[in-house]
Scaffold this active site. Structure first.
Site, PDB file in Angstrom:
ATOM      1  N   GLY A  34       0.785  -5.038   1.131  1.00 39.41           N
ATOM      2  CA  GLY A  34      -0.472  -5.127   0.399  1.00 39.41           C
ATOM      3  C   GLY A  34      -0.297  -5.789  -0.971  1.00 39.41           C
ATOM      4  O   GLY A  34      -1.233  -6.391  -1.492  1.00 39.41           O
ATOM      5  N   GLU A  70       5.487  -5.038   6.916  1.00 44.02           N
ATOM      6  CA  GLU A  70       4.837  -3.937   7.653  1.00 44.02           C
ATOM      7  C   GLU A  70       5.463  -3.708   9.021  1.00 44.02           C
ATOM      8  O   GLU A  70       5.509  -2.586   9.519  1.00 44.02           O
ATOM      9  CB  GLU A  70       3.333  -4.236   7.832  1.00 44.02           C
ATOM     10  CG  GLU A  70       2.511  -4.145   6.558  1.00 44.02           C
ATOM     11  CD  GLU A  70       2.438  -5.462   5.794  1.00 44.02           C
ATOM     12  OE1 GLU A  70       3.280  -6.366   6.034  1.00 44.02           O
ATOM     13  OE2 GLU A  70       1.536  -5.586   4.950  1.00 44.02           O
ATOM     14  N   GLU A 107      -0.461  -9.401  -0.228  1.00 39.36           N
ATOM     15  CA  GLU A 107      -1.857  -9.699   0.129  1.00 39.36           C
ATOM     16  C   GLU A 107      -2.750  -9.715  -1.113  1.00 39.36           C
ATOM     17  O   GLU A 107      -3.628 -10.558  -1.250  1.00 39.36           O
ATOM     18  CB  GLU A 107      -2.360  -8.664   1.152  1.00 39.36           C
ATOM     19  CG  GLU A 107      -1.690  -8.846   2.503  1.00 39.36           C
ATOM     20  CD  GLU A 107      -1.910  -7.671   3.461  1.00 39.36           C
ATOM     21  OE1 GLU A 107      -1.708  -6.517   3.031  1.00 39.36           O
ATOM     22  OE2 GLU A 107      -2.276  -7.905   4.616  1.00 39.36           O
ATOM     23  N   ALA A 123       0.861  -1.176   0.000  1.00 34.65           N
ATOM     24  CA  ALA A 123       0.000   0.000   0.000  1.00 34.65           C
ATOM     25  C   ALA A 123       0.899   1.228   0.000  1.00 34.65           C
ATOM     26  O   ALA A 123       2.077   1.147   0.380  1.00 34.65           O
ATOM     27  CB  ALA A 123      -0.900  -0.022   1.224  1.00 34.65           C
TER      28      ALA A 123
END
Ligand code: DAK
Length: 257
Positions: free
Chosen positions: A108, A131, A111, A65
């Site tokens: 992300g 993260e 993911e 992200a």
């Protein structure tokens, strides 16, 4: 579409979504994810599309992200932005999605790839949930999907240290379907997509739904769900055509009805 490129018929019945923020290693900002949501919704409804491929570029599938966009947000900002409604579209998509991954698939990005149904990786692919290194934890399913895919020990190691998993190890631990040389990963993905695109889209959709159910329920309920979808295939013209073609020793011509 500013941050993705959509080709509806890359090959007959196969659509391609390319994430396209190369300078930022395809960091997944809000707009990019909204574009992905809209594209998936449209392709899912398009009866000329049977399989969807999502890819980045050779350097990165997606490096996570967009950290710059998130850095100053409060918990309530994050709650109100409600990014889940866009991310959820990936898993709500009925047609099969194959992620073609080269380079970084982090946070992300990892993911996102794991939410797809299958992953074909270039030997340069690097997976990870880093993260923890920026003071947070996975927020789009990483702790759950990675653990289900590769088991607790390795998943703990990756999530608690932020280490990357090489393509070779990703294959060993069952995160990806296949690893191929960098020049081949799109070709390999396309071959897999073509194979699925020749089959009954009705049966493919019901099969995908049943496999996914195995992650969401216990065995009894999963078996009952599978049984209902199995019966349902017998309501399709494709099942009649498929079995008739077998008996007549010819190739089936599936119409998706
Ligand atoms: N966000 C924003 N920009 C990024 C980025 C990211 N995740 N990753 C890379 N970039 C940008 C860099 O800032 C740099 O931009 P400029 O400085 O040139 O303007 C450019 O891309 C090239 O990156 P580097 O210069 O760093 O390239 P290197 O080859 O040296 O390093 C790297 C590549 C991938 C190792 C490094 O860029 C890196 O560590 N990137 C961050 C990886 C990371 O920590 N990812 C996890 C982010 S957190 C949720 C949904 C999703 C999420 C959470 C919630 N909900 C639905 C609620 C997900 C969270 C995350 O993914």
């Amino acid at each position: 579409m500013e941050f993705i490129k959509v080709t509806e018929q890359k090959e007959p019945f196969i659509a391609l979504i390319e994430l396209n923020r190369p300078k930022e290693l395809n960091a997944l900002n809000k707009q990019l994810m909204e574009e992905v949501r809209d594209a998936l919704q449209a392709l899912d409804k398009n009866d000329q599309v049977r399989v969807i491929i999502i890819t980045g570029n050779e350097q990165a599938f997606a490096a996570g992200a967009d950290i710059k966009q998130m850095a100053d947000k409060s918990a309530i900002d994050m709650l109100l932005i409600d990014q889940f409604s866009t991310w959820d579209q990936i898993r709500r998509t009925k047609k099969p999605i194959i992620a073609a991954v080269s380079g970084f698939a982090l946070g992300g990005g990892c993911e996102f790839a794991m939410t797809c149904d299958m992953i074909i990786a270039s030997e340069t692919a690097k997976f990870g949930q880093p993260e923890i290194k920026i003071g947070t934890i996975p927020g789009a399913g990483g702790t759950q999907r990675l653990t289900r895919a590769i088991g607790k020990a390795k998943s703990m190691e990756l999530i608690l240290t932020g280490r990357f998993l090489s393509a070779e190890d990703a294959l060993y631990y069952g995160l990806v379907n296949k690893v191929v040389p960098k020049e081949m990963y799109m070709l390999e993905t396309m071959q897999l997509a073509k194979e699925i695109a020749q089959l009954s889209p009705v049966a493919v959709q019901l099969a995908k739904e049943a496999v996914n159910r195995s992650f969401e329920t216990h065995l009894d309920e999963g078996l009952a769900f599978e049984r209902k979808n199995f019966y349902l295939t017998f309501a399709s013209e494709d099942q009649k055509e498929g079995m008739k073609a077998f008996v007549e020793k010819r190739k089936a011509d599936f119409k998706g009805k």
